[in-house]
Enzyme design. Sequence first.
Site, PDB file in Angstrom:
ATOM      1  CB  CYS A   2      -5.673  -3.208   0.990  1.00 33.95           C
ATOM      2  SG  CYS A   2      -3.914  -2.785   0.931  1.00 33.95           S
ATOM      3  NE  ARG A  47       0.296  -1.708  -1.832  1.00 31.59           N
ATOM      4  CZ  ARG A  47       1.568  -1.565  -2.199  1.00 31.59           C
ATOM      5  NH1 ARG A  47       1.907  -1.739  -3.465  1.00 31.59           N
ATOM      6  NH2 ARG A  47       2.494  -1.258  -1.308  1.00 31.59           N
ATOM      7  CG  LEU A  48      -4.246   3.742   1.199  1.00 30.44           C
ATOM      8  CD1 LEU A  48      -4.549   4.862   0.210  1.00 30.44           C
ATOM      9  CD2 LEU A  48      -4.923   4.004   2.534  1.00 30.44           C
ATOM     10  CG  ASN A  73      -7.591  -4.174   5.286  1.00 34.11           C
ATOM     11  OD1 ASN A  73      -6.904  -3.163   5.163  1.00 34.11           O
ATOM     12  ND2 ASN A  73      -8.747  -4.185   5.926  1.00 34.11           N
ATOM     13  N   GLY A  74      -4.259  -4.211   6.112  1.00 32.33           N
ATOM     14  CA  GLY A  74      -3.726  -3.776   7.388  1.00 32.33           C
ATOM     15  C   GLY A  74      -2.275  -3.379   7.304  1.00 32.33           C
ATOM     16  CD  GLU A  75       0.431  -0.590   6.642  1.00 37.77           C
ATOM     17  OE1 GLU A  75       1.518  -1.214   6.601  1.00 37.77           O
ATOM     18  OE2 GLU A  75      -0.031   0.056   5.685  1.00 37.77           O
ATOM     19  CG  ASP A  98       3.105  -4.724   5.554  1.00 42.18           C
ATOM     20  OD1 ASP A  98       2.964  -4.500   4.341  1.00 42.18           O
ATOM     21  OD2 ASP A  98       2.242  -4.381   6.393  1.00 42.18           O
ATOM     22  N   GLY A 360      -5.500   8.295  19.174  1.00 45.45           N
ATOM     23  CA  GLY A 360      -5.444   7.945  20.587  1.00 45.45           C
ATOM     24  C   GLY A 360      -6.428   6.873  20.987  1.00 45.45           C
TER      25      GLY A 360
END
Length: 636
Positions: A2, A47-48, A73-75, A98, A360
């Site tokens: 987000c 928000r995404l 913002n994040g996970e 979360d 990666g």
Amino acid sequence: MCGFGGVVDLRRGAPASLADVAAALSHRGPDARHEWREGPCALVHCRLRVLDLSERADQPMTSERTRVVVVYNGEIYNFRELRADLEAAGRHFVTRSDTEVLLAGYEAWGPDVFARLRGMFAAAFWHPDERRLVLARDPLGKKPLAYALSPDRIAFASTVGALLPMLEHAPPVSRSALDCYLGHTVVPFEHAMLEGVEKLPPGGFLEWRAGAVRTGRFWQVPAAPADPAMPAGDAAIELERLLRQAVRRRLESDVPLGLFLSAGFDSSLVAALAAEEHEGRLVAVTAGTAGSGYDERSVAALVAARYGLEHRLVEVPALSAAPLPMLLAELGEPFGDSSILPSYDVARAARREITVALTGDGGDEAFFGYATFRGVRLGQRYRRWTPAPVRRLLRNATSGATREGWLRRAGALFEYGAEPIRDSYRNRMGFGPRARAELLRGPVAGHRAEHIYAERLDRFRALPDADALRRTFFETYLPNDYLPKVDTATMAASLEARSPFLDVDVVEFALSLPEATAFPGGQLKALLRPLVARLLPREVLHRQKTGFGVPVSGWMRGPLAGALEEFVFRRDTAMAAMIDPAAARRVYAEHTAGADHGTRLWSLLCLGVWAAVVLERRWPAAEPLPVARAGAAVAA
């Protein structure tokens, strides 16, 4: 994933609208937008939707217990484990998100929650009853967070670009940040291009209460290995366990998920592990430019075929500079790493089918993947064997090499080896001290761009040079260049990027190992090789590292010549107030005469475009970068 922003103003109260902030964050969060305000505080969140797609998981989110409000913002990849701990303590949850776990964990454990989190995050917690604000950023700096302080007021946002509408006055350009930008082609997190703007450091937090500020760090790169006795075989086994855990953590999503796949060790290993750990469909996206030396699609196809991945091939145009104004507006600062362009092309193509992509990123830093590590290792031995007068003579004799070739590479070795690494290492992609002084019409008093690396290398001086540089990259190159590039390129395409190699548990384990174990005999990625040999086609194991290059040297001699004229050499612009156009023209003249200043000229172009888009607003962010006709040139 987000974007958010907010302001607390004890004098004038909350602003009536944060629409301009939301507009600057729209790509980061296209699925929902909400504002919250009460008393002196206003918050906005875009928000995404990735986990729990319902409206009740949108933000800002308010606790019914304490009235604390969070925007984030994040996970948080370990949110299920944290949720179980909180439920065991009696906490009840109403969403599957979360965000609610983060808020509950913050209420239960206070700022100690930040060290418990495994993921990427930037977050703001507002305590309305105490008029107290807490900001925090993930340990490695994957998610950005900028702020600005003034008496009785603080403004903050996910990006500098989103922060600018909340500033009370148009701030001047910081000379020290400009010096750093020219030296490193990016603006380090210790600096910001505009005076009064600050960036929260990786692993950092800030507490603001009625104008009083307290800052600190809850995580930093460890200064020494913790387990020098672990055998290499045991280290490889533990590494695979941690990598599998990191990949597994990042496979949870309520939206389509896939991965970026090159022919390198890191993304190929992530692809293999993801395929083994994931039961559903996985799309793998590989980019390349036909006819260039950077096309890895044929080898990546072997990995995709082995693991049954749905492989998508993306053709990146030979000249892909058009979106540069938009990307710099998203950042709000100049950014001279040209690989942001193909990164954006890949993210935009991937977004047609997926919303989340595993990458990666981070393997080169954690496991000695760059040839530079070999160079400084050799330089340290050369320094031991060669008398100081000879070292300095060879350094001075090769320091003027500007063309690509063996003499320039030898010059790097002689420079690394001439003095202790904390005094000799610099970012060779940018301008050196003398060139910066010419461009800036004189040196910046009391400041040297080289301090960014020198301070870290001095902190790690007890370690071998290569290990000291590895740890330094975690505090410099990653949070200043690589991670902002990935975050900006993917978020501009409304795509979430997840990096298993940058899981804190993986990073801490890698840094717990001494150079003798992780970099034996100067072998790049020695700890990953057994896993690569077992899981991947032999073509990956024996392939020389290439990366995705951008031919900026050629661009500067032709297609972007007109852009240099418009954004760098004009004398009636904000750029000309920062950089001497005559000095910039001299750099260009050397380049057209055969020297390789492509990366440096690109960084000047990015600075000029940023000035035109952000400072002067004379060039719309949505307007593509102008491309001159083939063969065009700028008069030197």
